[in-house]
Design an enzyme around this catalytic site. Structure first.
Site, PDB file in Angstrom:
ATOM      1  N   ASP A  46     137.570  67.088   4.284  1.00 46.73           N
ATOM      2  CA  ASP A  46     137.207  66.858   2.892  1.00 46.73           C
ATOM      3  C   ASP A  46     137.439  68.129   2.073  1.00 46.73           C
ATOM      4  O   ASP A  46     137.066  69.238   2.495  1.00 46.73           O
ATOM      5  CB  ASP A  46     135.725  66.442   2.829  1.00 46.73           C
ATOM      6  CG  ASP A  46     135.260  66.130   1.439  1.00 46.73           C
ATOM      7  OD1 ASP A  46     135.767  65.168   0.847  1.00 46.73           O
ATOM      8  OD2 ASP A  46     134.379  66.862   0.935  1.00 46.73           O
ATOM      9  N   GLU A  68     142.601  66.753   2.903  1.00 46.52           N
ATOM     10  CA  GLU A  68     142.513  66.329   1.507  1.00 46.52           C
ATOM     11  C   GLU A  68     142.904  67.577   0.717  1.00 46.52           C
ATOM     12  O   GLU A  68     142.084  68.483   0.540  1.00 46.52           O
ATOM     13  CB  GLU A  68     141.097  65.860   1.149  1.00 46.52           C
ATOM     14  CG  GLU A  68     141.006  65.328  -0.265  1.00 46.52           C
ATOM     15  CD  GLU A  68     139.593  64.926  -0.667  1.00 46.52           C
ATOM     16  OE1 GLU A  68     139.449  63.955  -1.435  1.00 46.52           O
ATOM     17  OE2 GLU A  68     138.624  65.568  -0.213  1.00 46.52           O
TER      18      GLU A  68
END
Length: 710
Positions: free
Chosen positions: A351, A388
């Protein structure tokens, strides 16, 4: 009492407790002959006390200061003999300066969670609020290590062959319609593995399953008054502990074994398991947040701080871990190795991964030590690494993420290009061509392959696929943030009516758009990722940031699998078609040339006339053909594959390219046709009679196969 090993005889006593010099490594609580070794790092603390509880007790039964001689370097290490670990909870009090301006926030009144705890108590039942008066709400535990993996190993599937399914563990089976025995749990998910196998996906990406506090916020839904919670879990407390509230047997402390059983079952079904991990920040938030672990252990080491001691916030969540500090870097690596080795995890999605490439002042590093270390770590050598490739501080690195030949990326540019093309935007076709080919404009020059691109049109963050074609504006008022949260730039299209409608023409258009999107995703080079429930029309009622709702409308409603069975069938057959046709997931780039003497280039581009593509400003259509003879040279079926997409508001007729003599075109799929004519079972694709032309109505797609007659 357990017999004490002669190699671990006590050297010290504290009341009735027998102690000994501890081992500084490994960090955390480790079983040793006759006792437990406790090891905790702090470079700035002046003292440390081990605090011991019986499970669930309000008060500790012992507090044992680490004698000064038990400190080695910056590590407090101590063995405590004769502890019964099955009912034990533990934490630490740290002594040291409280000087926030200098970065120090020591306060011995707080009992701190061990960052290396392998299990954590306090949230054993999801949604059950713990006691706010608890002096130690999140407690380290020492789970049994008795799981029998038998011969299970990580699957190590070829990356180009992956089809990823992103999912929320609780939301996947929590709805009453799921029909599982233990809804909302690891066990419940295990019951649904046959569904995923039938769908054809071979990799699941689990949204955060590390222990987090779903009750970290006091906000309420302004429309219902219900308390809002951290449903998604992007706010980690314990980076080695499975979320106990996701386990049916969490109250019995069996979350470790239950998760391992789940991974083992996935592997038996040929499905890899990728974890969505959040190393960019922690659940402690900004300076007003709780003191749980890192802040009280060594705030200055773990967090990015401004010169005045304030928290730098590149995560959007109040704090940012100093990921390239050597201690934090080792912590992240140790955690990843632990999950790979102890849980047989196949890979990780990181993330806000751009945070992991910032230095101690928050500046992007050209050669981030953490990212390089992860890429070259021997234990992680066969794990998928998915970034990401952006963060909340504006660092957007899609196509430029430091990759070391290993890292894949969530391709946000594929998402945006696909959405613009699917709704018929001007100036969208040229970029879509690049995305269909695996984004060579982003990855080829740096020596990366098409599988570096994880393609998606929807994910947990944003509209579902059904909502993408039902809402032009987000509907986030129930989040309690005055509709200010979530993206305003969704590139969505409501097809003429905002929200739900009974208009059959608009319903048909929306269904066609969903099929178009799935077709575009699944015929593009790279690694496709589906969002949970999109295969049968899951909706979030226009909410594009449903992170805070643990409620029925945010769970996967399995009744939709029957109500939208035609969409589910379309997706399932297309997924299996992709898996069977290597030309749709090539290892290398298209050359646009004939490299095998077939008389055709590996890929060719077309318009309404063969060989005449129109990628101009006002074009809203494209077509391409893949020569399967290039794939046949590598053991593929050798078929030709043709795809045409018409996103104009009027119909178009596409003349099919000429095939080798005696070969014939067959219809695989036509998104304008009602089921079952929208897609055909493998081997049952009907012959296209008459002129080699396919007629596409507005906003539709057609897929064809060119075959040699039997």
């Amino acid at each position: 009492m357990p017999e004490t090993s002669r190699h671990h005889t006590p050297t010290h006593h504290h009341g009735v407790f027998r102690l000994r010099y501890g081992h500084p490594l490994p960090f955390g609580a480790s079983l040793v002959p006759g006792g437990v070794n406790f090891s905790v790092f702090s470079s700035h603390a002046t003292g440390c006390t081990l605090v011991l509880f019986e499970r669930g007790a309000k008060r500790p039964f012992a507090e044992i200061p680490f004698p000064p001689e038990f400190r080695m370097g910056d590590v407090f290490a101590m063995m405590v003999f004769d502890l019964e670990t099955a009912n034990l909870e533990y934490g630490y009090r740290m002594e040291g300066p409280f000087n926030p301006h200098a970065g120090h926030r020591f306060d011995a009144r707080h009992i701190l969670l061990d960052p290396f705890a392998r299990a954590a108590g306090g949230r054993e039942v999801f949604g059950r609020h713990g006691r706010r008066s608890d002096i130690f709400p999140h407690r380290g535990r020492i789970p049994e290590n008795n799981f029998d993996w038998e011969h299970d190993r990580p699957l190590d599937l070829p990356v180009p062959e992956l089809i990823i399914y992103e999912m929320h563990v609780r939301g996947f089976t929590r709805h009453p319609s799921s029909g599982v025995v233990h809804p909302g749990t690891f066990d419940g998910l295990r019951e649904k593995i046959p569904y995923l196998r039938e769908l054809g996906v071979n990799c699941v990406e689990l949204m955060p399953i590390f222990e987090f506090d779903e009750h970290e916020s006091d906000r309420v839904n302004p429309e219902t008054g219900e308390r809002l919670i951290n449903y998604w879990g992007y706010s980690t407390l314990a980076f080695r502990a499975p979320k106990a509230g996701f386990a049916a047997r969490g109250p019995e402390g069996q979350e470790v074994n239950e998760l391992k059983e789940l991974v083992k079952a996935f592997h038996s079904a040929g499905i890899q398991v990728v974890l969505d991990v959040v190393f960019n920040h922690t659940g402690e938030g900004d300076a007003t947040g709780p003191v749980i672990s890192f802040r009280g252990l060594d705030n200055k080491t773990y967090y990015l701080l401004a010169p005045n001691g304030d928290y730098l916030n590149f995560s959007g969540c109040g704090n940012t871990l100093d990921c390239n500090h050597p201690v934090v870097r080792d912590f992240v690596l140790d955690c990843l190795r632990y999950w790979a080795a102890e849980y047989h995890i196949d890979g990780f999605r990181f993330d806000l991964a751009s945070v992991l490439g910032r230095d101690s002042q928050g500046n992007p590093l050209p050669n981030p030590p953490l990212l390089e270390s992860i890429a070259h770590d021997p234990v992680l050598a066969h794990c998928e690494l998915i970034a990401e490739a952006w963060d909340a501080g504006g660092l957007y690195q899609v196509g430029n993420f430091p990759n070391y030949g290993r890292w894949m990326e969530w391709n946000g540019k594929f998402r945006d290009a696909a959405r613009r093309f699917l709704r018929g935007d001007d100036n969208s076709v040229g970029e879509m061509v690049q995305r269909i080919m695996g984004s060579p404009d982003l990855y080829e020059a740096s020596g990366r392959k098409p599988a570096a691109s994880v393609n998606f049109i929807t994910c947990h963050d944003g509209f579902t696929l059904a909502d993408l074609f039902a809402y032009s504006e987000k509907r986030n008022l129930e989040n309690g943030e005055q509709n200010k949260d979530g993206s305003d730039d969704n590139l969505s299209w409501n097809c003429g009516v905002e929200g739900a409608t009974d208009d059959p023409e608009i319903q048909a258009l929306r269904l066609r758009c969903a099929k178009n999107a799935m077709a575009l995703l699944l015929v593009s080079q790279g690694v496709p990722m589906l969002n949970m429930g999109d295969e049968f029309g899951r909706t979030q009622r226009g909410n594009n940031n449903a992170y805070c709702h643990d409620t029925e409308w945010n769970w996967l409603d399995w009744r939709l699998a029957e109500n939208n069975a035609d969409l589910l069938r379309f997706v399932r057959l297309l997924v299996h078609f992709r898996r069977q046709h290597g030309s749709l997931h090539r290892e290398d780039w298209f050359s646009g040339k004939d490299c095998v003497g077939s008389g055709y280039p590996d890929i060719s581009w077309h318009g309404v006339k063969p060989g005449e593509p129109d990628w101009g400003e006002y074009s809203h259509s494209l077509a391409f053909m893949i020569c399967g003879q290039h794939d046949h040279a590598m053991g593929g079926p050798g078929e030709f594959f043709y795809a045409a997409f018409n996103m104009h508001n009027e119909p178009l007729s596409f003349e099919l390219p000429a095939l080798p003599a005696h070969w014939q075109w067959h219809l695989l799929a036509d998104t304008s046709r009602p089921s079952p004519g929208d897609i055909h079972e493998p081997g049952q694709e009907p012959l296209l009679e008459g002129a080699p032309v396919v007629n596409l109505i507005a906003h539709s797609a057609v897929l064809c196969l060119g075959r040699e007659p039997l």
